[in-house]
Write a protein that holds these residues in place. Structure first.
Motif, PDB file in Angstrom:
ATOM      1  N   GLY A  64      39.806  52.479  41.801  1.00 47.12           N
ATOM      2  CA  GLY A  64      40.661  52.206  40.642  1.00 47.12           C
ATOM      3  C   GLY A  64      42.107  52.018  40.972  1.00 47.12           C
ATOM      4  N   VAL A  65      42.469  52.033  42.246  1.00 45.56           N
ATOM      5  CA  VAL A  65      43.882  51.926  42.601  1.00 45.56           C
ATOM      6  C   VAL A  65      44.431  50.542  42.282  1.00 45.56           C
ATOM      7  N   VAL A  66      43.577  49.502  42.349  1.00 41.81           N
ATOM      8  CA  VAL A  66      44.034  48.147  42.052  1.00 41.81           C
ATOM      9  C   VAL A  66      44.397  48.008  40.575  1.00 41.81           C
ATOM     10  N   ALA A  67      43.585  48.653  39.707  1.00 36.61           N
ATOM     11  CA  ALA A  67      43.856  48.557  38.271  1.00 36.61           C
ATOM     12  C   ALA A  67      45.151  49.260  37.896  1.00 36.61           C
ATOM     13  N   ARG A  68      45.565  50.246  38.683  1.00 40.33           N
ATOM     14  CA  ARG A  68      46.815  50.946  38.382  1.00 40.33           C
ATOM     15  C   ARG A  68      48.051  50.225  38.915  1.00 40.33           C
ATOM     16  N   ASP A  69      47.878  49.228  39.735  1.00 43.12           N
ATOM     17  CA  ASP A  69      49.030  48.480  40.280  1.00 43.12           C
ATOM     18  C   ASP A  69      49.536  47.487  39.219  1.00 43.12           C
ATOM     19  N   ALA A  77      34.096  38.591  48.864  1.00 44.92           N
ATOM     20  CA  ALA A  77      34.171  37.584  49.921  1.00 44.92           C
ATOM     21  C   ALA A  77      33.821  36.199  49.406  1.00 44.92           C
ATOM     22  N   ASP A  78      32.986  36.105  48.337  1.00 51.23           N
ATOM     23  CA  ASP A  78      32.612  34.791  47.814  1.00 51.23           C
ATOM     24  C   ASP A  78      33.637  34.246  46.836  1.00 51.23           C
ATOM     25  N   GLY A  79      34.703  35.017  46.543  1.00 49.14           N
ATOM     26  CA  GLY A  79      35.757  34.551  45.664  1.00 49.14           C
ATOM     27  C   GLY A  79      35.696  35.098  44.264  1.00 49.14           C
ATOM     28  N   SER A  80      34.676  35.874  43.934  1.00 41.81           N
ATOM     29  CA  SER A  80      34.573  36.436  42.575  1.00 41.81           C
ATOM     30  C   SER A  80      35.557  37.586  42.421  1.00 41.81           C
ATOM     31  N   LEU A  81      36.052  37.770  41.181  1.00 44.46           N
ATOM     32  CA  LEU A  81      37.036  38.799  40.896  1.00 44.46           C
ATOM     33  C   LEU A  81      36.338  40.149  40.776  1.00 44.46           C
ATOM     34  N   VAL A  82      36.792  41.147  41.528  1.00 48.58           N
ATOM     35  CA  VAL A  82      36.218  42.486  41.511  1.00 48.58           C
ATOM     36  C   VAL A  82      37.022  43.404  40.615  1.00 48.58           C
ATOM     37  N   ALA A  83      38.330  43.414  40.777  1.00 49.68           N
ATOM     38  CA  ALA A  83      39.199  44.290  39.980  1.00 49.68           C
ATOM     39  C   ALA A  83      40.578  43.682  39.954  1.00 49.68           C
ATOM     40  N   GLY A  84      41.344  44.123  38.935  1.00 47.83           N
ATOM     41  CA  GLY A  84      42.695  43.581  38.852  1.00 47.83           C
ATOM     42  C   GLY A  84      43.550  44.369  37.891  1.00 47.83           C
ATOM     43  N   SER A  85      44.813  44.097  37.863  1.00 49.01           N
ATOM     44  CA  SER A  85      45.763  44.757  36.974  1.00 49.01           C
ATOM     45  C   SER A  85      45.499  44.339  35.538  1.00 49.01           C
TER      46      SER A  85
END
Length: 447
Positions: A64-69, A77-85
């Motif tokens: 969850g560190v990416v969501a807190r940024d 690796a295939d380009g699909s979005l895993v997590a984000g702000s």
């Protein structure tokens, strides 16, 4: 059409202003590029720090560190979005092709709509491939950077004309101060006239170029003052010398006209008038010769001359006429010159000795390695002390016992110097040996 102003002050100021403008523009451009690079480097450094922290947290299992940024996304690796702000929602910082193409971590600039805004924002983006094969993209808004760039550019554009104006004004003041002595010298030189012959230029303190120019001009005025005095004295003396024979000539002609019934008196007056006319002719020829010598147009022929033979012939011709005992000694020496002019030199020197009351004259012809020397010495009273140094000047006279010149006008020795100089030689005067009177020595180059 005149492109440059007439005033040197304005030209120097204009050149200085143009040069200052070019240099200042280059400096301001360099300042802008440097500051922009510093601001961009600060953003990139911040992103690199955040990217390193996020990579370490993801490696430790904190998903969850990416969501807190504030602005970051994690891609498979295939380009699909895993997590984000949360501020990005489903908007992507990288396309699928961009994710697959990430190799190293190089900052780039992209346009992304943040917080659901319709207007895209400029974002500075740093993508990074993790050990797991995933790609982490960390971004920061570049709007503050763009705003700082615009403010910096505006400040530089406003400051540049002001700085150029200040530099041009300072240059104008410096040039005016530097050229102020030149203006003073110009006004003073323009005010000096021939009536104010003793007036001098003002002294400029220091030892710079302007001060040296002032001293040089003042020295030149001094030399011109001396030359002007000599020319004025020459004109005065020439006028005086011409006035006497003209007055005598006129008197004799008037006397002849008043005694037309007395042939003997008319003949005597005409003979006297003829003598005065010859004197005028000789004086005019002497003045013309000196004028040509001053102008550098005295022409002499170049032919071999044996000085010893010429001295013997001329001495035999003038000895009975002048009532002198003339001794000629030496060895044959050949020079290139004008025989008629050299005869005039000898005649002037011998007649000068006779006019001084000499009884004996000795002529010596001596040969050296490079010159032929002609010594003419007499047993007369010699040159007066005040005349020796200036004996060859025009219209210079000693006392009544010695008048240097064939016509009594003081031109004899001046003509001697002019003719010798035209042959490339030099001449000196002194008193003393070998006969105790005047000695004139002429040095002529050998053939």
């Amino acid at each position: 059409m005149r492109l440059l102003p007439r005033s040197i002050r304005a030209r120097v100021t204009m050149v200085f202003a143009v040069g200052a403008a070019v240099v200042l523009s280059l400096c301001l451009a360099l300042l802008y590029v440097t500051l922009d690079d510093q601001l961009t480097s600060a953003l990139d450094s911040d992103m690199a720090t955040r990217s390193g922290d996020l990579s370490a947290a993801l490696g430790a299992g904190d998903a969850g560190v990416v969501a807190r940024d504030p602005l970051a996304q994690l891609y498979a690796a295939d380009g699909s979005l895993v997590a984000g702000s949360p501020s990005l929602g489903q908007r992507r910082l990288l396309t699928e092709e961009g994710v697959r193409g990430v190799q190293g971590g190089r900052p780039t600039t992209v346009s992304v709509s943040l917080d659901g805004g319709a207007v895209p924002s400029v974002v500075r983006l740093l993508p990074r491939r993790l050990d797991s094969g995933q790609v982490l993209a960390v971004g920061v808004s570049a709007e503050p950077l763009e705003a700082a760039r615009e403010r910096l550019l505006l400040v530089l554009l406003l400051a540049a004309p002001l700085l150029i104006g200040l530099l041009a004004t300072a240059g104008w003041l410096v040039v005016r101060a530097a050229l102020r002595p030149v203006d003073v010298l110009t006004r003073e030189a323009a005010a000096i006239s021939s009536v104010e012959a003793d007036r001098r230029l003002p002294t400029v303190p220091g030892d710079d170029e302007v001060a040296r120019l002032a001293r040089t001009l003042d020295d030149m005025l001094g030399r011109l003052r001396v030359a002007f005095a000599r020319e004025r004295a020459f004109v005065d003396d020439a006028s005086h010398e011409l006035r006497s024979p003209i007055a005598v000539l006129r008197g004799e002609i008037e006397l002849a006209l008043s005694a037309l019934d007395e042939p003997a008196e008319v003949e005597r007056s005409l003979i006297a008038a003829l003598g005065e006319s010859e004197r005028l002719s000789l004086l005019a020829e002497d003045l013309l010769l000196l004028a040509r010598e001053r102008a550098g147009s005295l022409i002499v022929r170049r032919e071999p001359i044996d000085l010893l033979d010429l001295a013997r012939v001329e001495s035999r011709r003038l000895e009975p006429v002048l009532g002198l005992r003339i001794e000629v000694r030496g060895e044959p020496v050949t020079v290139q010159g004008d025989a008629d002019r050299m005869r005039q030199v000898l005649a002037n020197l011998l007649q000068n000795s006779a006019a001084a009351g000499s009884r004996t004259v000795r002529v010596d012809v001596v040969r050296s390695a490079q010159t032929a020397t002609l010594h003419v010495a007499d047993d007369g009273p010699g040159f007066p002390p005040g005349v020796v140094e200036a004996a060859f000047e025009r219209f210079v006279r000693g006392d009544t016992a010695r008048t240097p010149g064939t016509s009594g006008a003081g031109l004899g020795l001046a003509i001697v110097r002019a003719i010798v100089a035209a042959h490339g030689g030099t001449v000196q005067a002194r008193n003393g040996d070998p006969l105790g009177g005047a000695v004139v020595t002429a040095h002529l180059p050998l053939s």
